[in-house]
Scaffold this motif. Structure first.
Motif, PDB file in Angstrom:
ATOM      1  N   LEU A 175      66.563  91.604 -25.097  1.00  0.00           N
ATOM      2  CA  LEU A 175      67.307  91.990 -23.905  1.00  0.00           C
ATOM      3  C   LEU A 175      66.341  92.037 -22.726  1.00  0.00           C
ATOM      4  O   LEU A 175      65.127  92.145 -22.910  1.00  0.00           O
ATOM      5  N   ILE A 176      66.896  91.966 -21.529  1.00  0.00           N
ATOM      6  CA  ILE A 176      66.125  92.187 -20.314  1.00  0.00           C
ATOM      7  C   ILE A 176      66.545  93.530 -19.735  1.00  0.00           C
ATOM      8  O   ILE A 176      67.733  93.775 -19.490  1.00  0.00           O
ATOM      9  N   GLN A 177      65.585  94.420 -19.558  1.00  0.00           N
ATOM     10  CA  GLN A 177      65.843  95.760 -19.034  1.00  0.00           C
ATOM     11  C   GLN A 177      65.439  95.802 -17.555  1.00  0.00           C
ATOM     12  O   GLN A 177      64.272  95.608 -17.225  1.00  0.00           O
ATOM     13  N   HIS A 178      66.422  96.035 -16.705  1.00  0.00           N
ATOM     14  CA  HIS A 178      66.231  96.045 -15.252  1.00  0.00           C
ATOM     15  C   HIS A 178      66.246  97.482 -14.741  1.00  0.00           C
ATOM     16  O   HIS A 178      67.174  98.240 -15.017  1.00  0.00           O
ATOM     17  N   PHE A 179      65.217  97.865 -13.997  1.00  0.00           N
ATOM     18  CA  PHE A 179      65.095  99.221 -13.460  1.00  0.00           C
ATOM     19  C   PHE A 179      65.696  99.284 -12.054  1.00  0.00           C
ATOM     20  O   PHE A 179      65.242  98.579 -11.152  1.00  0.00           O
ATOM     21  N   ASP A 234      64.482 103.843  -2.520  1.00  0.00           N
ATOM     22  CA  ASP A 234      63.784 102.563  -2.487  1.00  0.00           C
ATOM     23  C   ASP A 234      62.426 102.639  -3.192  1.00  0.00           C
ATOM     24  O   ASP A 234      61.617 103.516  -2.894  1.00  0.00           O
ATOM     25  N   GLY A 235      62.218 101.726  -4.118  1.00  0.00           N
ATOM     26  CA  GLY A 235      60.930 101.614  -4.789  1.00  0.00           C
ATOM     27  C   GLY A 235      60.816 102.368  -6.099  1.00  0.00           C
ATOM     28  O   GLY A 235      59.873 102.151  -6.853  1.00  0.00           O
ATOM     29  N   LYS A 236      61.774 103.242  -6.394  1.00  0.00           N
ATOM     30  CA  LYS A 236      61.676 104.035  -7.619  1.00  0.00           C
ATOM     31  C   LYS A 236      61.695 103.151  -8.870  1.00  0.00           C
ATOM     32  O   LYS A 236      60.922 103.363  -9.809  1.00  0.00           O
ATOM     33  N   GLY A 237      62.577 102.150  -8.892  1.00  0.00           N
ATOM     34  CA  GLY A 237      62.681 101.299 -10.064  1.00  0.00           C
ATOM     35  C   GLY A 237      61.406 100.522 -10.343  1.00  0.00           C
ATOM     36  O   GLY A 237      61.011 100.362 -11.497  1.00  0.00           O
ATOM     37  N   VAL A 238      60.752 100.045  -9.285  1.00  0.00           N
ATOM     38  CA  VAL A 238      59.501  99.307  -9.445  1.00  0.00           C
ATOM     39  C   VAL A 238      58.429 100.204 -10.064  1.00  0.00           C
ATOM     40  O   VAL A 238      57.720  99.810 -11.000  1.00  0.00           O
ATOM     41  N   LEU A 239      58.321 101.424  -9.570  1.00  0.00           N
ATOM     42  CA  LEU A 239      57.312 102.356 -10.084  1.00  0.00           C
ATOM     43  C   LEU A 239      57.597 102.729 -11.537  1.00  0.00           C
ATOM     44  O   LEU A 239      56.690 102.750 -12.376  1.00  0.00           O
ATOM     45  N   MET A 289      58.516  92.680 -11.295  1.00  0.00           N
ATOM     46  CA  MET A 289      58.320  94.033 -10.776  1.00  0.00           C
ATOM     47  C   MET A 289      59.410  95.009 -11.210  1.00  0.00           C
ATOM     48  O   MET A 289      59.187  96.219 -11.203  1.00  0.00           O
ATOM     49  N   ARG A 290      60.573  94.509 -11.599  1.00  0.00           N
ATOM     50  CA  ARG A 290      61.671  95.399 -11.967  1.00  0.00           C
ATOM     51  C   ARG A 290      62.179  95.226 -13.393  1.00  0.00           C
ATOM     52  O   ARG A 290      63.063  95.967 -13.806  1.00  0.00           O
ATOM     53  N   GLU A 291      61.659  94.261 -14.117  1.00  0.00           N
ATOM     54  CA  GLU A 291      62.277  93.929 -15.398  1.00  0.00           C
ATOM     55  C   GLU A 291      61.269  93.810 -16.537  1.00  0.00           C
ATOM     56  O   GLU A 291      60.128  93.401 -16.334  1.00  0.00           O
ATOM     57  N   GLN A 292      61.750  94.165 -17.728  1.00  0.00           N
ATOM     58  CA  GLN A 292      60.973  94.059 -18.956  1.00  0.00           C
ATOM     59  C   GLN A 292      61.775  93.278 -19.988  1.00  0.00           C
ATOM     60  O   GLN A 292      63.008  93.336 -20.017  1.00  0.00           O
TER      61      GLN A 292
END
Length: 254
Positions: A24-28, A44-49, A76-79
């Motif tokens: 799966l791809i997990q998007h923050f 803004d920016g919380k998901g990236v961190l 930057m946002r996904e695993q």
């Protein structure tokens, strides 16, 4: 560009179908929520961190032999993660009295607990994720007794690692929440760590000032949430100060 198939969307993340079977791809997301989504803002920016901090921690846990669903960071946002069957239990490990523990037992916030305490909560937003016992978990079939033993052993190992990691950079690990899942490989099944570990799921206090460096800044209307998350990332070596001419502010290490 092909549209990705969305598998699930939660308060802070979206899961998409992965490039290979079993992934799966997990998007923050940048969404910040509290009190079962009664309080909600986009920060803004919380998901990236959170993506970068969780990547750092999961990589270290994988290297220690603690099984997780994490494969690698994609951007930057996904695993990229392994697909697992999530056990409907949130596991909370507490080292210091805070949050609901203080309300339930009348403890003063910041009281050092005589030993680390493991609590279980049934994952159900409509019920407010109620506190449950080991008897509830096994009686209702959410996890079998041997699985519960594995869950508790993993929680203790993760707590030992996280406590040392954060203490080494001047942060006190007050408590944290984890989720776990079943990963099946052929005829074998094992319990693995899933979801994320970030300031969204941990209470983190500065060891010198006791300043809060986690989502309590949002819950308690303290402000400075992203700045606190940035400081956690900076201390872990994920974020560096950029001193190149014409640019300012911190930069995430690639």
């Amino acid at each position: 560009m092909n549209r990705r198939r969305r598998i699930y969307e939660g308060k802070a993340k979206i899961l998409y179908e992965g490039p290979e079977p079993g992934t799966l791809i997990q998007h923050f997301k940048d969404d910040a929520t509290a009190f079962n989504n009664e309080k909600h803002e986009v920060v803004d920016g919380k998901g990236v961190l959170n993506n970068r901090i969780s990547e750092y921690i999961f990589n270290n846990l994988n290297n220690m032999g603690i099984p997780t669903h994490f494969i690698r960071r994609l951007n930057m946002r996904e695993q990229l993660i392994r697909q697992v069957e999530i056990i409907p239990i949130e596991v909370v490990v507490r080292n210091v009295a805070a949050g609901s523990l203080c309300k339930r037992l009348g403890l003063e916030e910041g009281t050092q607990l005589p030993r680390s305490i493991i609590e279980f909560y049934y994952k159900n937003d409509e019920l407010g994720d109620p506190l449950v016992s080991e008897e509830h978990i096994t009686a209702f079939g959410w996890a079998a007794p041997p699985e519960l033993d594995d869950i508790m052993a993993l929680a203790i190992r993760i707590n030992d690692f996280l406590s040392g990691l954060f203490m080494s950079v001047g942060i006190r690990l007050v408590d944290f929440k984890i989720e776990l899942g079943r990963q099946i490989e052929g005829d074998m099944m094992r319990i693995v760590l899933a979801d994320e570990i970030s300031p969204d799921s941990c209470r983190l206090w500065d060891t010198t000032t006791n300043d809060k460096m986690d989502k309590d800044r949002f819950r308690q209307n303290m402000g400075g949430m992203v700045e606190a998350y940035q400081e956690v990332a900076r201390r872990l070596g994920i974020l560096i100060d950029n001193d190149r001419p014409g640019q300012s502010g911190p930069v995430l290490v690639k």
